[in-house]
Design a protein around this motif. Structure first.
Motif, short mmCIF file in Angstrom:
data_model
loop_
_atom_site.label_atom_id
_atom_site.label_comp_id
_atom_site.label_asym_id
_atom_site.label_seq_id
_atom_site.Cartn_x
_atom_site.Cartn_y
_atom_site.Cartn_z
N LEU A 66 43.25 -30.24 14.70
CA LEU A 66 43.38 -30.25 16.16
C LEU A 66 42.60 -29.10 16.80
CD1 LEU A 66 47.18 -31.10 16.62
CD2 LEU A 66 45.22 -32.64 16.86
N LYS A 67 42.54 -27.97 16.10
CA LYS A 67 41.77 -26.83 16.62
C LYS A 67 40.28 -27.18 16.71
CE LYS A 67 44.87 -23.18 14.99
NZ LYS A 67 45.08 -22.14 13.96
N LEU A 68 39.79 -27.92 15.72
CA LEU A 68 38.38 -28.34 15.76
C LEU A 68 38.13 -29.26 16.94
CD1 LEU A 68 37.69 -29.04 11.97
CD2 LEU A 68 36.91 -27.09 13.32
N LEU A 69 39.07 -30.18 17.19
CA LEU A 69 38.93 -31.08 18.34
C LEU A 69 39.01 -30.30 19.65
CD1 LEU A 69 41.10 -34.18 17.30
CD2 LEU A 69 38.62 -33.98 17.30
N ASP A 70 39.91 -29.33 19.70
CA ASP A 70 40.07 -28.52 20.91
C ASP A 70 38.80 -27.74 21.21
OD1 ASP A 70 41.62 -27.46 23.08
OD2 ASP A 70 41.85 -25.61 21.94
N SER A 71 38.19 -27.18 20.15
CA SER A 71 36.94 -26.44 20.31
C SER A 71 35.82 -27.35 20.81
CB SER A 71 36.54 -25.81 18.97
OG SER A 71 35.30 -25.16 19.07
N ALA A 72 35.74 -28.57 20.25
CA ALA A 72 34.72 -29.53 20.68
C ALA A 72 34.95 -29.94 22.14
CB ALA A 72 34.74 -30.75 19.77
N ALA A 73 36.22 -30.09 22.52
CA ALA A 73 36.55 -30.46 23.90
C ALA A 73 36.13 -29.36 24.87
CB ALA A 73 38.05 -30.73 24.02
N ASP A 74 36.37 -28.09 24.49
CA ASP A 74 35.97 -26.97 25.35
C ASP A 74 34.46 -26.97 25.58
OD1 ASP A 74 38.51 -26.03 25.72
OD2 ASP A 74 38.39 -24.43 24.21
N LYS A 75 33.70 -27.27 24.52
CA LYS A 75 32.24 -27.29 24.65
C LYS A 75 31.77 -28.42 25.56
CE LYS A 75 31.38 -25.11 20.18
NZ LYS A 75 30.91 -25.28 18.79
N LEU A 76 32.43 -29.57 25.46
CA LEU A 76 32.09 -30.69 26.34
C LEU A 76 32.35 -30.34 27.80
CD1 LEU A 76 33.36 -33.92 24.51
CD2 LEU A 76 31.00 -33.28 24.99
#
Length: 448
Positions: A66-76
């Motif tokens: 989930l942290k990886l997804l959260d990081s990707a979401a922040d970049k988007l």
């Protein structure tokens, strides 16, 4: 302002599907359903956006994903805000699925290989793994800057071992430590660079130890030191910052003797030079790292009511710590924002700011000599240079912290903004002189 968060969709069976919600204001949102589930909706920690550890067997591993997804979401979202990229349901789904399906690095693959004791081989794995996975201590992957220093360390070790046998975990001994330091001295590496190399080696050795790759513990001994030397990192007083803000930039550009604008370097336009100096001054008034300064836009300006008064602040999620911070806007900072219609100047190159701030500081009269220590051939030499030549982007943040401390702000409050995690690192960082500290102590009620 656009943001994202995790939530749970309760299923008829009592389980819950974890979904990622992108909010774009009151009337628009996009939901992405992840393949991850909670066995019971009560297992979900709403306040921390994760599965409660201990409530189900896969809690820790799922939280890492989930942290990886959260990081990707922040970049988007950052691209959406800063570059105007439209985030559609299809784009979000495509990006999230690419994160989920990205090949997991299998630690067991390395263990079963013939060269499972090869330190360089493990170093390569370490770089690849923590480029995308959270580290145990910080719960975040390495950033680009740290990855660069780690790659430099690996490449230096490869040069050091050239034409020698492969480097194993058991080779990382006190004898190796001394030989490596001698090699770096012969090649004129600075003391602090040596310290970075040793620090990185110790980090990789510890990670391998934790994963049962070796039981070689010389790297933990006190003699396996990380050498350092005190660097004269300057800071600017409030008066000096004011002088910089008042510099006539036309005169800086007209100066034909300016070594920073030689015939091989294209002179910046007046507008670009002004944006560079404003970028630097914003750092002086906020204490933000360069990586955070480059992310600022109008959506980071917060206005709210408190005790019947209208307050303004800069609100931003610190890229390094991941924590949200709100910084009051000083009058000097407000004056800069008003120049850009209550916004920040358009982006400039941080490398150009580093270059151009020096002639600007020279024009501001910051000519006092400062001591500079350099290491050559294993020997420390002391020389002096004019202060303007030691000013860089990083000086802005150090100046904010030092000036705030000298003004009486509590270190813990400054650390909330600066991102320092210990008072020891904070007091090493600031450059308050003994006389400035005396004045601060003398003004305390205890001495009245």
């Amino acid at each position: 302002m656009a943001n994202s968060r995790f939530s749970i969709k309760k299923n008829k069976s009592g389980t819950g599907t974890i979904k990622l919600i992108f909010n774009f204001g009151k009337h628009r949102k996009i939901e992405y359903y992840t393949p991850y589930k909670v066995l019971d909706v009560t297992n979900w920690d709403r306040s921390n956006n994760k599965i409660k550890v201990g409530k189900q067997e896969d809690a820790a591993s799922t939280n890492d994903k989930l942290k990886l997804l959260d990081s990707a979401a922040d970049k988007l979202i950052s691209k959406h805000i800063n570059e105007g990229i439209e985030l559609t349901k299809e784009l979000i789904k495509s990006r999230m699925e690419s994160v989920i399906t990205e090949r997991e690095v299998d630690i067991d693959e390395i263990k079963t290989k013939e060269k499972n004791q090869d330190f360089i081989k493990y170093f390569e794995w370490y770089l690849d793994f923590y480029k995308q996975h959270p580290r145990p201590k910080t719960k975040k992957p390495y950033n680009k800057g740290t990855l660069k220093t780690l790659r430099n360390t690996k490449e230096l070790l490869e040069r050091f071992q050239k034409n020698k046998k492969r480097l194993t975990f058991d080779d990382i001994t006190l004898s190796f430590h001394q030989k490596l330091l001698s090699y770096m001295s012969e090649n004129d590496y600075s003391m602090n660079y040596k310290g970075t190399i040793i620090k990185n080696i110790k980090a990789v050795m510890h990670d391998a130890f934790e994963r049962d790759f070796h039981r070689s513990l010389d790297y933990t001994k006190s003699a396996f030191t990380k050498p350092t030397e005190e660097v004269e990192n300057v800071y600017l007083t409030e008066e000096e910052i004011k002088k910089i803000a008042e510099v006539d930039l036309n005169e800086v550009l007209k100066n034909k003797d300016n070594a920073y604008f030689d015939k091989n370097t294209k002179k910046p336009s007046l507008n670009y030079l002004e944006r560079c100096i404003d970028f630097f001054l914003i750092g002086c008034h906020t204490g933000l790292r360069v990586s955070d300064l480059l992310e600022l836009n109008q959506s980071n300006i917060l206005t709210f009511e408190e005790a019947g008064q209208t307050m303004t602040a800069i609100a931003i999620k610190n890229k390094k710590t991941g924590k949200r911070v709100e910084i009051p806007i000083k009058k000097e900072l407000q004056d800069i924002l008003e120049k850009y219609d209550n916004n920040f100047p358009s982006k400039v190159s941080d490398a150009k700011v580093n270059l151009y701030i020096k002639p600007i500081c020279k024009a501001a009269g910051l000519n006092e000599p400062v001591e500079m220590k350099i290491t050559e051939g294993g020997k420390t030499l002391v020389t002096s240079v004019p202060k303007y030549d030691r000013v860089s982007n990083h000086t802005a943040r150090r100046s904010f912290c030092t000036n705030a401390y000298n003004a009486g702000m509590q270190p813990t409050d400054i650390m909330t903004i600066s991102g320092h995690t210990t008072e020891k690192s904070f007091f090493t960082y600031i450059k308050s002189t003994s006389r400035e500290r005396f004045s601060k102590i003398k003004g305390h009620a205890f001495f009245q």
